[in-house]
Design a protein around this motif. Structure first.
Motif, PDB file in Angstrom:
ATOM      1  N   MET A  69      12.228  11.706  16.655  1.00  0.00           N
ATOM      2  CA  MET A  69      11.210  11.476  15.385  1.00  0.00           C
ATOM      3  C   MET A  69      11.652  10.158  15.225  1.00  0.00           C
ATOM      4  O   MET A  69      12.803   9.542  14.666  1.00  0.00           O
ATOM      5  N   GLY A  70      10.540   9.243  15.029  1.00  0.00           N
ATOM      6  CA  GLY A  70      10.422   7.868  14.447  1.00  0.00           C
ATOM      7  C   GLY A  70      10.426   7.694  12.965  1.00  0.00           C
ATOM      8  O   GLY A  70       9.894   8.786  12.238  1.00  0.00           O
ATOM      9  N   LYS A  71      10.356   6.309  12.493  1.00  0.00           N
ATOM     10  CA  LYS A  71       9.841   6.334  11.198  1.00  0.00           C
ATOM     11  C   LYS A  71       8.520   5.822  11.060  1.00  0.00           C
ATOM     12  O   LYS A  71       8.032   5.280  11.897  1.00  0.00           O
ATOM     13  N   VAL A  72       7.858   6.395  10.002  1.00  0.00           N
ATOM     14  CA  VAL A  72       6.410   6.186   9.981  1.00  0.00           C
ATOM     15  C   VAL A  72       5.803   5.120   9.246  1.00  0.00           C
ATOM     16  O   VAL A  72       5.416   4.226   9.876  1.00  0.00           O
ATOM     17  N   LEU A  73       6.570   4.932   8.124  1.00  0.00           N
ATOM     18  CA  LEU A  73       6.083   3.707   7.268  1.00  0.00           C
ATOM     19  C   LEU A  73       4.747   3.532   7.193  1.00  0.00           C
ATOM     20  O   LEU A  73       3.854   4.450   6.931  1.00  0.00           O
ATOM     21  N   ASP A  74       4.040   2.328   7.805  1.00  0.00           N
ATOM     22  CA  ASP A  74       2.859   1.985   7.832  1.00  0.00           C
ATOM     23  C   ASP A  74       2.297   2.095   9.546  1.00  0.00           C
ATOM     24  O   ASP A  74       1.294   1.295  10.049  1.00  0.00           O
ATOM     25  N   GLY A  75       3.045   2.959  10.250  1.00  0.00           N
ATOM     26  CA  GLY A  75       2.740   3.065  11.616  1.00  0.00           C
ATOM     27  C   GLY A  75       1.441   4.025  11.972  1.00  0.00           C
ATOM     28  O   GLY A  75       1.192   4.062  13.262  1.00  0.00           O
ATOM     29  N   MET A  76       0.840   4.381  10.970  1.00  0.00           N
ATOM     30  CA  MET A  76      -0.450   5.045  11.164  1.00  0.00           C
ATOM     31  C   MET A  76      -1.538   4.526  10.120  1.00  0.00           C
ATOM     32  O   MET A  76      -1.266   4.646   9.173  1.00  0.00           O
ATOM     33  N   ALA A  77      -2.764   4.437  10.828  1.00  0.00           N
ATOM     34  CA  ALA A  77      -3.778   3.965   9.639  1.00  0.00           C
ATOM     35  C   ALA A  77      -4.249   5.196   9.007  1.00  0.00           C
ATOM     36  O   ALA A  77      -4.510   6.429  10.006  1.00  0.00           O
ATOM     37  N   ASP A  78      -4.695   5.340   7.859  1.00  0.00           N
ATOM     38  CA  ASP A  78      -4.897   6.608   7.270  1.00  0.00           C
ATOM     39  C   ASP A  78      -6.351   7.005   7.558  1.00  0.00           C
ATOM     40  O   ASP A  78      -6.427   8.265   7.891  1.00  0.00           O
ATOM     41  N   HIS A  79      -7.208   6.375   8.178  1.00  0.00           N
ATOM     42  CA  HIS A  79      -8.451   6.773   8.620  1.00  0.00           C
ATOM     43  C   HIS A  79      -8.320   7.682   9.766  1.00  0.00           C
ATOM     44  O   HIS A  79      -9.178   8.395  10.205  1.00  0.00           O
ATOM     45  N   MET A  80      -7.079   7.531  10.738  1.00  0.00           N
ATOM     46  CA  MET A  80      -6.922   8.357  11.648  1.00  0.00           C
ATOM     47  C   MET A  80      -6.886   9.912  11.452  1.00  0.00           C
ATOM     48  O   MET A  80      -7.017  10.654  12.374  1.00  0.00           O
ATOM     49  N   ASN A  81      -6.390  10.248  10.105  1.00  0.00           N
ATOM     50  CA  ASN A  81      -6.568  11.575   9.704  1.00  0.00           C
ATOM     51  C   ASN A  81      -7.876  12.145   9.996  1.00  0.00           C
ATOM     52  O   ASN A  81      -7.989  13.473   9.905  1.00  0.00           O
ATOM     53  N   ASP A  82      -9.063  11.550   9.824  1.00  0.00           N
ATOM     54  CA  ASP A  82     -10.383  11.983   9.973  1.00  0.00           C
ATOM     55  C   ASP A  82     -10.974  12.436  11.414  1.00  0.00           C
ATOM     56  O   ASP A  82     -11.845  12.939  11.588  1.00  0.00           O
ATOM     57  N   TYR A  83      -9.986  12.033  12.422  1.00  0.00           N
ATOM     58  CA  TYR A  83     -10.357  12.295  13.844  1.00  0.00           C
ATOM     59  C   TYR A  83      -9.649  13.543  14.356  1.00  0.00           C
ATOM     60  O   TYR A  83      -8.474  13.980  13.712  1.00  0.00           O
ATOM     61  N   ASP A  84     -10.306  14.185  15.133  1.00  0.00           N
ATOM     62  CA  ASP A  84      -9.504  15.251  15.784  1.00  0.00           C
ATOM     63  C   ASP A  84      -8.347  15.190  16.675  1.00  0.00           C
ATOM     64  O   ASP A  84      -7.995  13.952  16.853  1.00  0.00           O
ATOM     65  N   GLU A  85      -7.619  16.376  16.897  1.00  0.00           N
ATOM     66  CA  GLU A  85      -6.062  15.951  17.679  1.00  0.00           C
ATOM     67  C   GLU A  85      -6.276  15.394  18.837  1.00  0.00           C
ATOM     68  O   GLU A  85      -5.313  14.649  19.185  1.00  0.00           O
ATOM     69  N   LYS A  86      -7.312  15.470  19.572  1.00  0.00           N
ATOM     70  CA  LYS A  86      -7.564  14.814  20.884  1.00  0.00           C
ATOM     71  C   LYS A  86      -7.415  13.650  20.877  1.00  0.00           C
ATOM     72  O   LYS A  86      -6.987  12.823  21.652  1.00  0.00           O
ATOM     73  N   HIS A  87      -7.966  12.791  19.698  1.00  0.00           N
ATOM     74  CA  HIS A  87      -7.895  11.441  19.632  1.00  0.00           C
ATOM     75  C   HIS A  87      -6.963  10.866  18.950  1.00  0.00           C
ATOM     76  O   HIS A  87      -6.750   9.356  18.977  1.00  0.00           O
ATOM     77  N   SER A  88      -6.261  11.349  18.016  1.00  0.00           N
ATOM     78  CA  SER A  88      -5.468  10.930  17.096  1.00  0.00           C
ATOM     79  C   SER A  88      -4.147  11.692  16.975  1.00  0.00           C
ATOM     80  O   SER A  88      -3.846  12.713  17.729  1.00  0.00           O
ATOM     81  N   PHE A  89      -3.126  11.168  16.081  1.00  0.00           N
ATOM     82  CA  PHE A  89      -1.890  11.533  15.934  1.00  0.00           C
ATOM     83  C   PHE A  89      -1.842  12.833  15.391  1.00  0.00           C
ATOM     84  O   PHE A  89      -2.591  13.522  14.454  1.00  0.00           O
ATOM     85  N   VAL A  90      -0.875  13.870  15.524  1.00  0.00           N
ATOM     86  CA  VAL A  90      -0.597  14.939  14.892  1.00  0.00           C
ATOM     87  C   VAL A  90       0.848  14.696  14.363  1.00  0.00           C
ATOM     88  O   VAL A  90       1.874  14.840  15.272  1.00  0.00           O
TER      89      VAL A  90
END
Length: 367
Positions: A93-114
């Motif tokens: 497991m890595g450190k998150v901090l600002d490693g993911m843009a908030d808007h990516m939560n609006d996309y399905d698992e196929k295209h974004s992080f889980v």
């Protein structure tokens, strides 16, 4: 010769292409090793690179062997080497901090992080992992805009005493304060922002340099890019693009005969097209005037798989870091940085940077 032990931050498409490539070239020789700038570099072949540690934040990758994690969603790059043997290296497991843009939560698992349901590591945890695994070179593949996260891992590299290759546009090697910290600890660093093997930036630079050498006045230019990987999805958040636009723009401005006014140069990602997956489309236009002030223009369309396009360059960057470690050289490696990166501490033309890098590899130039 011992293997070059590397750790990777972010097991995405770029890491997938790199690891596939390490295995792919194991059974090749200098005569059939297509796609490499150097088959052997300082005595090291691509297959001499060994992944000994890895970090990610996606639950589909954390806890799995790197050989399996590189094929998990949302990775979507071309698979050119399917049978990757188990590495024995488990993704932590890595450190998150600002490693993911908030808007990516609006996309399905196929295209974004889980997100993985794991505790995030402290700096001490990461440093311990680097030391225990005997990592020599740490590769940063975090998403564009991960300013805090990149600085966190750069701190880890400094504390663990491992070389750092910064493949994305958070300015570490090109920041004098950070550069001095690596120099003071005699730790090699190459950065910032990987310049692909034959991608949009190197093509744009080559054409701009050609205008200059042939006496054509460059007046206006743009570079528009589309893609369907998580990198392009992440960059839909324009607030994360400041350093990326600076990096790509300066890469072209630095080889133009005269700097263009800001209104006459536009370089940057344009849009996310999911079905393109890891294929990147680049549209270039350069307008100028030649003999007699007669106008001319060039338009070019480039289509390339984005992640394999960077992997061969990173393989060379890793090996250059290894040579620096063997020679006791620390701080910014100016020659490889200028050749391999869009935003190095010192910009040179690609011809100059190529020759300087060859001298570095041969040992006739220190950095």
């Amino acid at each position: 010769m011992d293997n070059i032990k590397i750790a990777i931050i972010g097991i995405g498409n770029c890491a997938s292409s790199l690891i596939q490539g390490i295995e792919y070239y194991k059974n090749k020789n200098s005569d059939d090793a297509i796609g490499l700038m150097h088959w052997e570099l300082g005595g090291y072949k691509p297959s001499d690179i060994e992944v000994v540690a890895a970090f990610d934040i996606d639950k589909r990758k954390v806890g799995k062997d790197v050989a399996d994690a590189i094929f998990e969603l949302p990775n979507c790059t071309t698979v050119f080497c399917e049978n990757i043997p188990k590495t024995g290296t488990i993704v932590k497991m890595g450190k998150v901090l600002d490693g993911m843009a908030d808007h990516m939560n609006d996309y399905d698992e196929k295209h974004s992080f889980v997100f993985a349901n794991e505790d995030e590591p402290s700096k001490e945890d990461v440093v311990d992992e680097l030391k225990i695994s005997k990592t020599e070179v740490l590769l940063n593949y975090l998403p564009v805009g991960s300013e805090k996260a990149v600085r966190f891992y750069a701190e880890c590299a400094l504390e663990a005493g491992v070389a750092f290759v910064n493949n994305m546009p958070v300015f570490i090697a090109s920041d004098p304060a950070w550069a001095k910290r690596f120099e003071d600890k005699c730790i090699p660093i190459i950065g910032d922002d990987i310049k692909a093997q034959l991608g949009a930036t190197i093509t744009h630079r080559t054409l701009a340099d050609l205008f200059s050498k042939r006496g054509v006045k460059l007046e206006r230019t743009y570079q528009l890019n589309t893609g369907g990987n998580t990198d392009f999805l992440n960059m839909l958040n324009r607030s994360r693009l400041a350093s990326k636009k600076i990096s790509k723009t300066e890469a072209v401005q630095s080889v133009a005969a005269q700097r263009l006014d800001d209104e006459n140069i536009h370089i940057g990602p344009s849009d996310y097209v999911p079905w393109q997956k890891d294929n990147k489309l680049c549209f270039l236009r350069l307008e100028g005037k030649l003999f007699g002030d007669v106008p001319m223009n060039i338009e070019l369309r480039l289509s390339v798989e984005d992640s394999p396009n960077s992997a061969g360059v990173v393989i060379d960057a890793v090996r250059c870091c290894k040579l620096a470690l063997e020679r006791g050289v620390g701080g910014v490696l100016y020659s490889p940085s200028a050749y391999f990166m869009k935003h190095p501490a010192k910009q040179f033309t690609d011809d100059e940077a190529f020759n300087m890098t060859e001298e570095f590899i041969a040992g006739t130039r220190n950095v």
